[in-house]
Scaffold this motif. Structure first.
Motif, PDB file in Angstrom:
ATOM      1  N   UNK A   1       9.009   5.731 -10.898  1.00  0.00           N
ATOM      2  CA  UNK A   1       8.698   5.736  -9.591  1.00  0.00           C
ATOM      3  C   UNK A   1       7.163   6.093  -9.489  1.00  0.00           C
ATOM      4  N   UNK A   2       6.391   5.010  -9.110  1.00  0.00           N
ATOM      5  CA  UNK A   2       4.906   4.966  -8.894  1.00  0.00           C
ATOM      6  C   UNK A   2       4.524   4.490  -7.596  1.00  0.00           C
ATOM      7  N   UNK A   3       3.382   5.165  -7.077  1.00  0.00           N
ATOM      8  CA  UNK A   3       2.869   4.453  -5.938  1.00  0.00           C
ATOM      9  C   UNK A   3       1.203   4.475  -6.303  1.00  0.00           C
ATOM     10  N   UNK A   4       0.628   3.272  -5.944  1.00  0.00           N
ATOM     11  CA  UNK A   4      -0.857   2.993  -5.884  1.00  0.00           C
ATOM     12  C   UNK A   4      -1.269   2.732  -4.523  1.00  0.00           C
ATOM     13  N   UNK A   5      -2.361   3.172  -4.264  1.00  0.00           N
ATOM     14  CA  UNK A   5      -3.073   2.607  -2.958  1.00  0.00           C
ATOM     15  C   UNK A   5      -4.582   1.796  -3.185  1.00  0.00           C
ATOM     16  N   UNK A   6      -4.707   0.658  -2.923  1.00  0.00           N
ATOM     17  CA  UNK A   6      -5.850  -0.015  -3.249  1.00  0.00           C
ATOM     18  C   UNK A   6      -6.127  -0.580  -2.072  1.00  0.00           C
ATOM     19  N   UNK A   7      -7.437  -0.520  -1.428  1.00  0.00           N
ATOM     20  CA  UNK A   7      -8.063  -1.448  -0.344  1.00  0.00           C
ATOM     21  C   UNK A   7      -7.079  -1.147   0.730  1.00  0.00           C
ATOM     22  N   UNK A   8      -6.313  -0.027   1.152  1.00  0.00           N
ATOM     23  CA  UNK A   8      -5.406  -0.081   1.978  1.00  0.00           C
ATOM     24  C   UNK A   8      -3.947  -0.375   1.675  1.00  0.00           C
TER      25      UNK A   8
ATOM     26  N   UNK B   1      15.287  -3.860 -14.699  1.00  0.00           N
ATOM     27  CA  UNK B   1      15.000  -4.272 -13.269  1.00  0.00           C
ATOM     28  C   UNK B   1      14.032  -3.471 -12.452  1.00  0.00           C
ATOM     29  N   UNK B   2      13.134  -4.049 -12.086  1.00  0.00           N
ATOM     30  CA  UNK B   2      12.085  -3.366 -11.327  1.00  0.00           C
ATOM     31  C   UNK B   2      12.097  -3.789  -9.743  1.00  0.00           C
ATOM     32  N   UNK B   3      11.463  -3.003  -8.995  1.00  0.00           N
ATOM     33  CA  UNK B   3      11.271  -3.416  -7.552  1.00  0.00           C
ATOM     34  C   UNK B   3      10.045  -3.026  -7.209  1.00  0.00           C
ATOM     35  N   UNK B   4       9.153  -3.958  -6.845  1.00  0.00           N
ATOM     36  CA  UNK B   4       7.608  -3.807  -6.277  1.00  0.00           C
ATOM     37  C   UNK B   4       7.794  -3.791  -5.007  1.00  0.00           C
ATOM     38  N   UNK B   5       7.257  -2.981  -4.259  1.00  0.00           N
ATOM     39  CA  UNK B   5       7.157  -3.083  -2.618  1.00  0.00           C
ATOM     40  C   UNK B   5       5.680  -3.021  -2.642  1.00  0.00           C
ATOM     41  N   UNK B   6       5.067  -3.978  -1.861  1.00  0.00           N
ATOM     42  CA  UNK B   6       3.890  -4.223  -1.227  1.00  0.00           C
ATOM     43  C   UNK B   6       3.597  -4.037   0.240  1.00  0.00           C
ATOM     44  N   UNK B   7       3.113  -2.749   0.559  1.00  0.00           N
ATOM     45  CA  UNK B   7       2.893  -2.682   2.130  1.00  0.00           C
ATOM     46  C   UNK B   7       1.530  -2.959   2.369  1.00  0.00           C
ATOM     47  N   UNK B   8       1.263  -4.069   3.370  1.00  0.00           N
ATOM     48  CA  UNK B   8      -0.050  -4.391   3.684  1.00  0.00           C
ATOM     49  C   UNK B   8      -0.922  -3.472   4.361  1.00  0.00           C
ATOM     50  N   UNK B   9      -2.331  -3.510   4.223  1.00  0.00           N
ATOM     51  CA  UNK B   9      -3.244  -2.858   4.927  1.00  0.00           C
ATOM     52  C   UNK B   9      -3.075  -3.296   6.237  1.00  0.00           C
ATOM     53  N   UNK B  10      -3.721  -2.007   7.027  1.00  0.00           N
ATOM     54  CA  UNK B  10      -3.670  -2.522   8.680  1.00  0.00           C
ATOM     55  C   UNK B  10      -4.461  -3.454   9.031  1.00  0.00           C
ATOM     56  N   UNK B  11      -5.409  -3.944   8.450  1.00  0.00           N
ATOM     57  CA  UNK B  11      -6.139  -5.213   8.568  1.00  0.00           C
ATOM     58  C   UNK B  11      -5.555  -6.460   8.583  1.00  0.00           C
TER      59      UNK B  11
END
Length: 163
Positions: A35-42, A60-70
């Motif tokens: 389980x890893x988390x990276x934060x890039x440009x928000x 099997x992997x799951x990648x969740x991308x949370x978008x930047x506020x902009x």
């Protein structure tokens, strides 16, 4: 007879409870890369390895991308994250590269980002460390690598697939 049945059910519940605790502890360990988390440009990227329930021969992997506020405010994501996603992912170990057997965007109703499910064919590798690679040409225009230890994957799979 009732008592024997109750004792057997209690023993089974106790065994599975210990298994769940071991799986949680292994998943929470930041060293093994399950389980890893990276934060890039928000943008926040969360990669999770999903242990196999039965010996299916898949990673099997799951990648969740949370978008930047902009990007959330501009509603700029639309459907760009849904097409051609199978070309964005790979698993690399040593000189060996595996492309996904199946990669798809998960329709989970998340309005703040996207989630992908990526499945690779399980291969016997001699190298202990691997990298999950994501060619992010959709959000940050970067090449992201997530280090993964194959012994940790094998260990959690063996815990997960026990009866």
């Amino acid at each position: 007879m009732k008592y024997i049945l109750v004792i057997m059910m209690a023993a089974l519940a106790a065994c599975s409870g210990g298994r769940q605790e071991r799986m949680k502890a292994l998943m929470a360990d930041s060293v093994n890369g399950l389980f890893q988390v990276r934060e890039i440009n928000g943008h926040r990227f969360r990669l999770t390895y999903l242990p196999e329930e039965k010996q299916q021969g898949e990673w099997c992997f799951k990648l969740n991308v949370e978008l930047s506020p902009e990007m959330k405010a501009s509603k700029g994501e639309s459907r760009q994250g849904s097409y051609g996603v199978d070309t964005l992912f790979s698993l690399v170990s040593g000189r060996d590269t595996i492309l996904p057997v199946h990669a798809m965007r998960v329709a989970n109703g998340n309005m703040n980002g996207v989630e992908y499910m990526i499945i690779f064919e399980k291969k016997p590798w001699q190298v202990e460390n691997a990298k999950f690679c994501f060619s992010d040409w959709l959000f940050t225009h970067r090449f992201l690598e997530f280090p993964i230890q194959l012994p940790a994957i094998n260990k959690i799979d063996s815990i997960s697939s026990r009866i």
